[in-house]
Design a protein around this motif. Structure first.
Motif: not given
Lengths: 311, 273
Positions: A235, A253, A255, A270-273, B46, B134, B220, B223
């Motif tokens: 990202a 959310m 983004v 788009n990697f998270a989805k 995070r 994962s 990565y 995960n």
């Protein structure tokens, strides 16, 4: 050498693929006869003939031909085509400057063995380039969030980091190469006849290096592309990103969407989805693979040329 | 085995200096981040803080298990494939070589994502979960990361081994063995393979560096809580310590391999002279 390269069919195929992709990327609105802003607009919902909402993004390739859309309803195909020029030009530029800087730094003092650079090279062997670039760019972004800077300055600094990450290994290769060339008899003779350093470098050293330079340049472009893809997954987008809030009021959310439309940005966005819209990430990745393959064809062609030169 | 402690210490010194420079440079260039106050031995992912010690040893072990399992399986797979390819007729060998050039240019990220999707697709259509895709809590996964990490080195090693095999098959000793009436199968397994393995060691550096970079992307995307993830999120002193944890054993391996390849080269030169 360039004439010889034209006799290698694979190099020509690779070269034609990249040029046609570039030209297509610049002139696609007129070629495909679509409006650029219309094609890249956000599409909230999909309506059927009666005007009823039938689906929300992401749309699959069968709903929105040819390649589906991302989370915002943007056409992936047009995005990829539009992003091709940025991706290719950024990669070419970064690779070019890496080569220029490293040759320049080596030529300032070709006889030193760059022990400082050597230390860094030894250490970078064990650290993936993506992590290296990440820690630098991350602190840059931290700084930017505290004291805002202009977009152009940000892009320049990011590119400088991407260039700098690749320079130390190149310096150590070039310093070995140049040392070997400077040891040759005719160079010693030229110096004995009283020619200046600049003249020797320009007239003798660089022409001898030229084939090697072209080869290394092509390899650097491949490495830069891979590095960009990795950074996209992390990202980190070249050109900065804007935060857009998706989702409803109860579950906002945030983004990050990239501002420049290069492929790594599309992947990262788009990697998270990844599980909801696989086509949105597989398409740019396939294009990456094709581009790298085209470059590898060119590299293979150059290597074939060098081999025929020797024999 | 020949190994000199002196040259290893010299290499170690330059690695430590290099990592120090890399660790300090970001803070030097862009200023230290004063907003996030955190313990030196902590890192945050995070907004959740984790202590570096002693978790890092467990992660280190996990990552290295995946790394070396992938390396070994890749090597074995490459050798088996090379063996079968040499038994093929000439034109098929050329096709295999061309195919390898194509496969080599696939980015690692592409392979990781495609494999992940294949597993999901198989699960969706047949209901059989081939392997977990994962990491969930304290359930480390092994099969898929090892498989993914092994693919690209396999292709590279396969290609190098094929090239070496081509050179090796025209050497006089093979001709002599053929003239003695030994079968091609026997010569390949007993004589040619031994010689290839020693030459293959010379490519260790490219393969290792390449695999470390791949390990990061595999960790990565899947995960996995491995060493590379720690490396990614740590800063300052903790980063340097983690980087050294990776660098010290690997540089030891490099040193051993390097001094031995130099020895092999010297022997060859002496034989040639």
């Amino acid at each position: 050498m360039i004439l010889k390269l034209f006799k290698q069919p694979q190099a020509i195929i690779g070269f034609l693929f990249i040029t046609s992709l570039l030209i297509f990327s610049f002139y696609w609105p007129s070629m495909l006869d679509v409006d650029k802003t219309e094609a890249l607009k956000l599409q909230d919902f999909l309506y059927d003939d009666d005007g009823r909402i039938i689906d929300a993004p992401p749309y699959s390739p069968s709903q929105v031909p040819p390649l589906g859309s991302d989370m915002f309803g943007k056409h992936i195909f047009y995005q990829v085509i539009d992003g091709a020029k940025y991706t290719i030009l950024i990669a070419l530029g970064i690779a070019l400057f890496r080569i220029l800087f490293s040759v320049g730094i080596t030529l300032i003092n070709p006889k030193s063995n760059f022990s400082f650079v050597n230390d860094i090279v030894q250490a970078t062997l064990y650290l993936p380039t993506a992590i290296l670039a990440y820690i630098f760019i991350n602190s840059l972004i931290m700084k930017q969030s505290m004291e805002p800077m202009s977009t152009i300055k940000l892009i320049l600094l990011q590119c400088l980091i991407l260039i700098g990450v690749g320079v130390p290994p190149l310096i150590s290769t070039f310093s070995n190469e140049i040392k070997a060339i400077l040891k040759k008899d005719y160079i010693t003779n030229t110096f004995a006849l009283g020619s200046k350093k600049v003249y020797v470098y320009y007239k003798h050293v660089l022409p001898e290096l030229s084939t090697k330079l072209v080869l290394l340049f092509a390899q650097q472009v491949v490495q830069t592309l891979i590095l960009m893809a990795h950074l996209g997954v992390l990202a980190i987008f070249i050109g900065g990103s804007a935060i857009v809030v998706l989702g409803d009021i109860f579950a906002p959310m945030p983004v990050a969407i990239p501002l420049a439309g290069e492929w790594a940005g599309i992947i990262g966005m788009n990697f998270a989805k990844i599980k909801a819209a696989p086509w949105a990430i597989l398409t740019p990745l396939t294009f990456f693979a094709m581009l790298i393959f085209a470059l590898n064809l060119i590299i293979q062609g150059i290597q074939n040329c060098l081999e025929t030169n020797k024999s | 085995m020949n190994f000199s402690l002196k040259s290893y210490l010299k290499r170690l010194r330059s690695i430590i200096l290099g990592i120090l420079i890399i660790g300090i440079l970001p803070a030097l260039l862009f200023g230290t981040n004063t907003q996030v106050e955190q313990n030196v031995w902590e890192y945050s992912i995070r907004n959740l803080k984790y202590p570096l010690f002693p978790d890092v040893f467990e992660k280190y072990q996990y990552s290295m298990t995946i790394f070396f399992a992938a390396l070994l399986s890749g090597l074995v797979a490459a050798l088996i494939l090379t063996f079968f390819t040499t038994l093929l007729p000439r034109f098929l060998q050329r096709i295999v070589y061309g195919l390898l050039t194509f496969l080599e240019s696939l980015p690692d990220l592409f392979i990781v994502v495609v494999l992940q999707f294949t597993v999901i697709y198989i699960y969706q259509s047949t209901g059989i979960l081939v392997a977990n895709i994962s990491n969930v809590y304290n359930n480390p996964i092994y099969l898929l990361p090892i498989l993914t990490l092994a693919i690209l080195p396999t292709i590279q090693l396969f290609k190098i081994a094929l090239l070496l095999m081509k050179d090796e098959q025209h050497k006089p000793y093979v001709t002599v063995a053929r003239a003695m009436g030994l079968s091609r199968f026997y010569i390949t397994i007993v004589h040619v393979f031994r010689n290839i393995l020693t030459s293959l060691v010379q490519y260790y550096k490219t393969i290792f560096v390449f695999m470390l970079s791949n390990l990061f992307i595999v960790e990565y995307v899947f995960n996995l809580n491995g060493i590379m993830n720690v490396l990614l999120y740590t800063k300052g002193v903790a980063f340097m310590v983690t980087a050294l944890m990776i660098a010290i054993p690997f540089s030891f391996l490099f040193e051993i391999a390097e001094s031995n390849t130099i020895k092999v080269n010297k022997q060859e030169e002496e034989e040639a002279a």
